[in-house]
Design a protein around this motif. Structure first.
Motif, PDB file in Angstrom:
ATOM      1  N   MET A  94     -26.660  48.660  31.737  1.00  0.00           N
ATOM      2  CA  MET A  94     -26.654  49.868  31.133  1.00  0.00           C
ATOM      3  C   MET A  94     -25.285  50.246  30.530  1.00  0.00           C
ATOM      4  O   MET A  94     -25.146  50.832  29.722  1.00  0.00           O
ATOM      5  N   THR A  95     -24.348  50.092  31.422  1.00  0.00           N
ATOM      6  CA  THR A  95     -22.851  50.718  31.371  1.00  0.00           C
ATOM      7  C   THR A  95     -22.299  49.499  30.614  1.00  0.00           C
ATOM      8  O   THR A  95     -22.441  48.346  30.948  1.00  0.00           O
ATOM      9  N   ASP A  96     -21.179  49.937  29.857  1.00  0.00           N
ATOM     10  CA  ASP A  96     -20.376  48.995  28.997  1.00  0.00           C
ATOM     11  C   ASP A  96     -18.890  49.475  29.525  1.00  0.00           C
ATOM     12  O   ASP A  96     -18.558  50.749  29.456  1.00  0.00           O
ATOM     13  N   GLY A  97     -17.929  48.338  30.073  1.00  0.00           N
ATOM     14  CA  GLY A  97     -16.639  48.737  30.358  1.00  0.00           C
ATOM     15  C   GLY A  97     -15.790  49.350  29.187  1.00  0.00           C
ATOM     16  O   GLY A  97     -14.990  50.381  29.753  1.00  0.00           O
ATOM     17  N   SER A  98     -15.780  48.552  28.258  1.00  0.00           N
ATOM     18  CA  SER A  98     -14.887  49.221  26.982  1.00  0.00           C
ATOM     19  C   SER A  98     -15.373  50.826  26.727  1.00  0.00           C
ATOM     20  O   SER A  98     -14.319  51.385  26.346  1.00  0.00           O
ATOM     21  N   LYS A  99     -16.482  50.991  26.621  1.00  0.00           N
ATOM     22  CA  LYS A  99     -17.274  52.332  26.075  1.00  0.00           C
ATOM     23  C   LYS A  99     -16.472  53.251  27.399  1.00  0.00           C
ATOM     24  O   LYS A  99     -16.360  54.486  27.053  1.00  0.00           O
ATOM     25  N   ASN A 100     -16.749  52.879  28.526  1.00  0.00           N
ATOM     26  CA  ASN A 100     -16.339  53.785  29.476  1.00  0.00           C
ATOM     27  C   ASN A 100     -15.122  54.013  29.794  1.00  0.00           C
ATOM     28  O   ASN A 100     -14.482  55.415  29.902  1.00  0.00           O
ATOM     29  N   HIS A 101     -14.075  53.249  29.155  1.00  0.00           N
ATOM     30  CA  HIS A 101     -12.680  53.559  29.103  1.00  0.00           C
ATOM     31  C   HIS A 101     -12.378  54.256  27.849  1.00  0.00           C
ATOM     32  O   HIS A 101     -11.526  55.347  28.171  1.00  0.00           O
ATOM     33  N   ALA A 102     -13.085  54.031  27.109  1.00  0.00           N
ATOM     34  CA  ALA A 102     -12.838  54.931  25.805  1.00  0.00           C
ATOM     35  C   ALA A 102     -13.314  56.524  26.031  1.00  0.00           C
ATOM     36  O   ALA A 102     -12.591  57.415  25.636  1.00  0.00           O
ATOM     37  N   VAL A 103     -14.358  56.622  26.739  1.00  0.00           N
ATOM     38  CA  VAL A 103     -14.723  58.012  27.052  1.00  0.00           C
ATOM     39  C   VAL A 103     -13.668  58.566  28.164  1.00  0.00           C
ATOM     40  O   VAL A 103     -13.203  59.830  27.733  1.00  0.00           O
ATOM     41  N   ALA A 104     -13.449  57.549  29.068  1.00  0.00           N
ATOM     42  CA  ALA A 104     -12.120  58.435  29.987  1.00  0.00           C
ATOM     43  C   ALA A 104     -11.075  58.510  29.341  1.00  0.00           C
ATOM     44  O   ALA A 104     -10.355  59.462  29.845  1.00  0.00           O
ATOM     45  N   ASP A 105     -10.538  57.933  28.366  1.00  0.00           N
ATOM     46  CA  ASP A 105      -9.458  58.204  27.769  1.00  0.00           C
ATOM     47  C   ASP A 105      -9.213  59.533  27.020  1.00  0.00           C
ATOM     48  O   ASP A 105      -8.068  59.978  26.575  1.00  0.00           O
ATOM     49  N   VAL A 106     -10.278  59.856  26.319  1.00  0.00           N
ATOM     50  CA  VAL A 106     -10.545  61.009  25.467  1.00  0.00           C
ATOM     51  C   VAL A 106      -9.527  62.246  26.052  1.00  0.00           C
ATOM     52  O   VAL A 106      -8.681  62.884  25.398  1.00  0.00           O
ATOM     53  N   PRO A 107      -9.820  62.799  27.169  1.00  0.00           N
ATOM     54  CA  PRO A 107      -8.903  63.829  27.658  1.00  0.00           C
ATOM     55  C   PRO A 107      -7.434  63.996  27.841  1.00  0.00           C
ATOM     56  O   PRO A 107      -6.706  64.548  27.542  1.00  0.00           O
ATOM     57  N   GLN A 108      -6.821  62.667  28.006  1.00  0.00           N
ATOM     58  CA  GLN A 108      -5.647  62.189  28.132  1.00  0.00           C
ATOM     59  C   GLN A 108      -4.994  62.228  26.938  1.00  0.00           C
ATOM     60  O   GLN A 108      -3.712  62.335  26.795  1.00  0.00           O
ATOM     61  N   GLY A 109      -5.607  61.346  26.096  1.00  0.00           N
ATOM     62  CA  GLY A 109      -4.793  61.217  24.622  1.00  0.00           C
ATOM     63  C   GLY A 109      -4.571  62.436  23.943  1.00  0.00           C
ATOM     64  O   GLY A 109      -5.147  63.551  24.192  1.00  0.00           O
ATOM     65  N   ASN A 110      -3.416  62.188  23.058  1.00  0.00           N
ATOM     66  CA  ASN A 110      -3.242  63.227  22.066  1.00  0.00           C
ATOM     67  C   ASN A 110      -4.324  63.438  20.915  1.00  0.00           C
ATOM     68  O   ASN A 110      -5.375  62.513  21.034  1.00  0.00           O
ATOM     69  N   THR A 111      -4.351  64.494  20.023  1.00  0.00           N
ATOM     70  CA  THR A 111      -5.272  64.829  19.181  1.00  0.00           C
ATOM     71  C   THR A 111      -5.425  63.764  18.097  1.00  0.00           C
ATOM     72  O   THR A 111      -6.585  63.527  17.614  1.00  0.00           O
ATOM     73  N   GLU A 112      -4.343  62.921  17.906  1.00  0.00           N
ATOM     74  CA  GLU A 112      -4.301  61.664  16.878  1.00  0.00           C
ATOM     75  C   GLU A 112      -5.451  60.902  17.497  1.00  0.00           C
ATOM     76  O   GLU A 112      -6.486  60.293  16.754  1.00  0.00           O
ATOM     77  N   GLU A 113      -5.829  60.741  18.701  1.00  0.00           N
ATOM     78  CA  GLU A 113      -6.497  59.502  19.493  1.00  0.00           C
ATOM     79  C   GLU A 113      -7.659  60.354  19.703  1.00  0.00           C
ATOM     80  O   GLU A 113      -8.781  59.368  20.310  1.00  0.00           O
ATOM     81  N   GLU A 114      -7.833  61.396  19.337  1.00  0.00           N
ATOM     82  CA  GLU A 114      -9.254  62.075  20.012  1.00  0.00           C
ATOM     83  C   GLU A 114     -10.481  61.490  19.408  1.00  0.00           C
ATOM     84  O   GLU A 114     -10.485  61.218  18.091  1.00  0.00           O
ATOM     85  N   ILE A 115     -11.459  61.202  20.111  1.00  0.00           N
ATOM     86  CA  ILE A 115     -12.884  60.761  19.498  1.00  0.00           C
ATOM     87  C   ILE A 115     -13.783  61.995  19.344  1.00  0.00           C
ATOM     88  O   ILE A 115     -13.921  62.707  20.239  1.00  0.00           O
TER      89      ILE A 115
ATOM     90  N   GLU B 181     -27.201  53.357  25.140  1.00  0.00           N
ATOM     91  CA  GLU B 181     -27.859  52.052  25.487  1.00  0.00           C
ATOM     92  C   GLU B 181     -29.369  52.218  25.296  1.00  0.00           C
ATOM     93  O   GLU B 181     -30.073  51.231  24.828  1.00  0.00           O
ATOM     94  N   VAL B 182     -29.972  53.420  25.798  1.00  0.00           N
ATOM     95  CA  VAL B 182     -31.513  53.502  25.411  1.00  0.00           C
ATOM     96  C   VAL B 182     -31.752  53.423  24.019  1.00  0.00           C
ATOM     97  O   VAL B 182     -32.662  52.731  23.521  1.00  0.00           O
ATOM     98  N   ARG B 183     -30.827  54.000  23.216  1.00  0.00           N
ATOM     99  CA  ARG B 183     -31.158  54.111  21.837  1.00  0.00           C
ATOM    100  C   ARG B 183     -31.171  52.800  21.274  1.00  0.00           C
ATOM    101  O   ARG B 183     -32.208  52.570  20.564  1.00  0.00           O
TER     102      ARG B 183
END
Lengths: 164, 677
Positions: A1-22, B548-550
């Motif tokens: 169910m989990t994806d490494g890259s996705k997790n990483h991207a989500v994890a990066d959000v608080p640290q990154g500047n506003t340009e990189e904000e998702i 993922e569910v989606r």
């Protein structure tokens, strides 16, 4: 169910500047056009239920809907955008949007997906747009499903109310 | 009146009479015996000349008469004038003589001599005598007298005007003129005086004194010279005119114009002289002293016994008439010539077309129609020519047409001949063909027999076919049975296929449900994502799960869609199978129908075979009838052959007749061919 890259991207959000904000946008379709509504503005998505028409209201107000005991006003944004009337199909959905005056149901033809967009990828609105549209459009961006216009739904609704 | 009668009525009646005569001649067809041209000339001449000649004659007569009158008048006038002149001259002489006799000296001299008997030599008297003589001499000289003599009462010549005249003393008392002159003035005739040696005349007058006594006579000798001067004047007398005087003795007193020395020598005894001597005057034509016919007028001269004659030769007098006549003769001759020329031309112009007509008529008489008359003429003859030409052209056309018709008849008769010959041969052929037909009909008769035999065998074969047909009918009912079984089996398999179709329909329903669930799941996943987002940092992991569910829901949805497609295909093919099975059932039904049709066909075939059998029996009968008919035809053909034979004989006769006709046509052609066109 989990994806490494996705997790990483989500994890990066608080640290990154506003340009990189998702930012996440709910992609909805009016006809074939794809518009995005910021996810933080939405409360939920539901299938269209029994909509009760109110006589004497503006044409874009479809009527009232009872959602889990809560009475919602359902608006046909396509009329506001001069794109014709929305017909109820199997794919039709109502996106409940949070506004300053409470939740409002936006009637749309389809909910496509939720898109993760970098802030820098959002381009300012096109200068060729009319003033009405310019007010309600925040910009546009490229997605995997094509070009997506980002709607400022509150301004759009407010403008209508002001005009009316 | 007489003039009118002479110069108008007579000539007119003559013209009328002559023209009537001409008319009678024409009427009596005397002139028609001449040729047309001569006839025309004669008539024209007659018509022209009769009046011309009449007019000429009348004219000449008239001119002659006028001329005659004129000449007469002229001669009378000349004669009278001259006679008067002579008389006047004599009168003068008489007056002179008488005045001399009354002169006192003359009277005195004569008185002295006659009464006193004084001698002339008396000195007293001689002076008187001398004076008297001077007086007389003066008178004689001035008046031109030859001499003046004084005669005493005794008749002696006492004194003359000329001195010492020989005559003095000559006694004339016995002379006639002295005797006459004693009474009154007397004129002697002309006589020869020997003293004067000349022809003289004496005028004697008595001298009577105051007492009335006769004292003597005075004689004046008059010479003829002054008279001759008058007479010789030829004015108004042309070439041959003359005036002369004749005395009682019919001797010429004056000179003739033609003869010399005529005085008192030539005797003139003519009508004029005789008439004149009887004291009449007049005018006439008579032969003169030369025995030449002359116009003459005669006038007695007073105081004398003379006759003065004025004469003009008739020839000269009528010379103008003669010239006129000549002119007229020339004119008439010219007229005749012109008339003749015109008549000849006119006659020729008239006759020429007639000659042409005659020439062409002669050609036509010989049978030659090829000549035309080309003469142009607009009179009756012209009309005749036109009509004649028209007739000739028509005849020509007629002959041409006749010739053409004859040649056509000839050719037609030749053709007829050949065709009748052909027909003869054709009829022979016909006879032969009739024979052949007869033979053919006999063959037909025998073949009809053959047909009858064959028809019988057909009837037999038809009976056999009937049997075979019944066998076929049985095998068909068997095959119908088998076909029914096939139909049953097919219907069974169709039912099985239909149940399979139902089952696949159920699969579809299940798949719809799966799709529904997937859709719901997707919606839930979406809402989950929204919830996760509102949970902030804590919701992020949940957000990933929700995503993922989606995706799972979406994939499920896709698979369900694919299965649904497959099931749809199965359903479609099942439907096709059902349709094809239904089709095969229908085909089996059709096959059964066809086999049943075959059974019916065999049944009807059987009927046909029966009909065939009946028909062949009828054929046999018909053939028999045909045979008898054929025999009748054969008999008829024989009759035809007979007829053909007879017609062949007729045709031969016809051919002979046409040959005659052909010959006739040739003869006719030859006859008409003689005419040229």
């Amino acid at each position: 169910m989990t994806d490494g890259s996705k997790n990483h991207a989500v994890a990066d959000v608080p640290q990154g500047n506003t340009e990189e904000e998702i930012r996440q946008f709910i992609g909805i379709r009016f006809g074939t056009e794809l518009y995005g509504i910021p996810i933080e503005k939405t409360r939920e998505i539901t299938k269209p239920l029994q909509i009760t028409g109110i006589p004497g209201t503006l044409p874009h107000v479809k009527g009232l809907m009872n959602l889990h005991g809560e009475i919602l006003c359902v608006v046909d944004v396509k009329i506001l955008l001069n794109m014709g009337k929305t017909l109820v199909t199997e794919k039709s959905r109502i996106v409940v949007v949070k506004t300053g005056e409470g939740p409002v149901g936006i009637f749309c033809d389809e909910v496509a997906d939720i898109y993760d967009i970098l802030t820098k990828d959002i381009e300012p609105p096109l200068s060729t747009l009319s003033k009405e549209m310019d007010v309600s459009m925040k910009g546009q961006t490229q997605t995997r499903d094509g070009l997506m216009g980002i709607l400022d739904i509150e301004k759009l609704l407010m403008k209508q109310e002001e005009e009316s | 009146m007489r003039d009118v009668y002479e110069s108008l009525i007579i000539p007119l009646s003559i013209i009328v009479i002559l023209n009537v005569a001409l008319f009678i001649l024409i009427k009596a067809r005397v002139l028609q015996r001449l040729s047309l041209s001569k006839n025309l000339i004669a008539v024209l001449l007659a018509v022209t000349l009769i009046p011309v000649i009449c007019i000429v004659v009348v004219n000449e007569r008239k001119i002659s008469s006028i001329l005659f009158t004129e000449i007469c008048e002229k001669l009378v006038s000349v004669g009278r004038t001259r006679a008067l002149f002579i008389e006047a001259t004599l009168e003068e002489v008489k007056l002179d003589t008488e005045s001399i006799a009354k002169n006192w000296i003359v009277m005195e001299v004569l008185r002295q001599i006659s009464l006193e008997k004084t001698s002339k030599t008396d000195p007293n008297f001689s002076t008187t005598v001398k004076n008297a003589q001077g007086h007389l001499n003066r008178i004689a000289t001035t008046k031109g007298y030859d001499d003046i003599m004084l005669i005493s009462a005794e008749g002696k010549i006492e004194l003359t005007s000329t001195e010492h005249s020989a005559e003095v003393g000559f006694d004339v008392s016995s002379d006639d003129y002295f005797k006459q002159g004693k009474e009154k003035t007397y004129f002697t005739d002309l006589f020869y005086n020997k003293f004067a040696n000349n022809n003289l005349m004496y005028v004697v007058t008595p001298c009577i004194d105051a007492q009335g006594r006769f004292v003597g006579c005075v004689i004046v000798e008059v010479g003829m010279r002054r008279l001759y001067n008058v007479l010789a004047d030829r004015e108004g007398l042309e070439e041959t005119g003359e005036t002369y005087i004749v005395n009682r003795e019919k001797l010429m007193v004056s000179e003739s114009r033609f003869l010399k020395d005529t005085v008192l020598r030539v005797k003139v005894d003519t009508l004029g002289v005789n008439e004149g001597l009887s004291g009449k005057s007049g005018v006439a034509i008579y032969p003169d002293y030369r025995n030449v016919p002359v116009f003459g007028s005669w006038h007695p001269v007073k105081y004398t016994n003379w006759v003065l004659l004025a004469e003009l030769d008739e020839a000269e007098a009528f010379a103008p008439v003669g010239i006129n006549r000549l002119y007229q003769i020339v004119l008439v001759a010219g007229a005749i010539v012109m008339v003749v020329i015109v008549a000849i031309f006119s006659a020729r112009a008239t006759v020429r077309p007639v000659h042409g007509l005659i020439a062409v008529s002669e050609y036509i008489g010989k049978g030659d129609f090829s000549h035309d008359i080309t003469i142009q003429s607009y009179d009756e003859i012209g009309k005749l020519i036109k009509v004649f030409q028209y007739m000739v052209e028509n005849l020509r056309l007629l002959i041409k047409q006749t010739q053409e018709s004859i040649s056509r008849i000839s050719s037609v008769s030749v053709e007829m001949l050949s065709s009748s010959e052909e027909q003869a041969s054709g009829s022979a052929e016909l006879a032969a063909s009739v024979g052949e037909i007869t033979a053919t009909i006999e063959e037909l008769s025998s073949s009809a027999k053959q047909v009858a035999v064959n028809a019988e065998s057909v009837a037999k074969i038809a009976g056999d076919s009937e049997l075979t047909g019944n066998q076929g009918k049985e095998s068909i009912s068997e095959s119908i049975h088998i076909m029914e079984e096939i139909k049953e089996t097919t219907k069974d398999s169709m039912k099985k296929v239909a149940s399979f179709s139902e089952k696949s329909q159920k699969i579809g329903d299940v798949l719809s449900m799966i799709r529904e669930i997937a859709s719901e799941t997707h919606l839930l996943a979406l809402n989950a994502s929204i919830e996760a987002s509102s949970a902030g940092e804590y919701g992020k992991r949940f957000s990933v799960v929700a995503a993922e569910v989606r995706r799972l829901a979406e994939r499920t949805k896709t698979y369900a869609e694919e299965i649904k497609n497959v099931v749809s295909e199965i359903q479609a093919s099942t439907g096709a199978a059902v349709l094809s099975i239904e089709q095969s059932v229908k085909n089996v039904d059709k096959g059964v129908g066809v086999i049943r049709g075959a059974g019916q066909a065999i049944d009807s075939n059987l009927e046909l075979i029966e009909k065939t059998s009946g028909a062949s029996r009828q054929i046999v009968m018909a053939t028999q009838q045909q045979r008898s008919a054929t025999e009748q035809v054969a008999a008829t053909m024989k009759e035809i052959a007979e007829v053909v034979k007879q017609s062949s004989i007729g045709l031969k006769q016809f051919t002979v007749a046409i040959a005659d006709l052909n010959k006739l046509a040739d003869e006719f052609k030859e006859m008409v061919g003689k005419y040229k066109t």
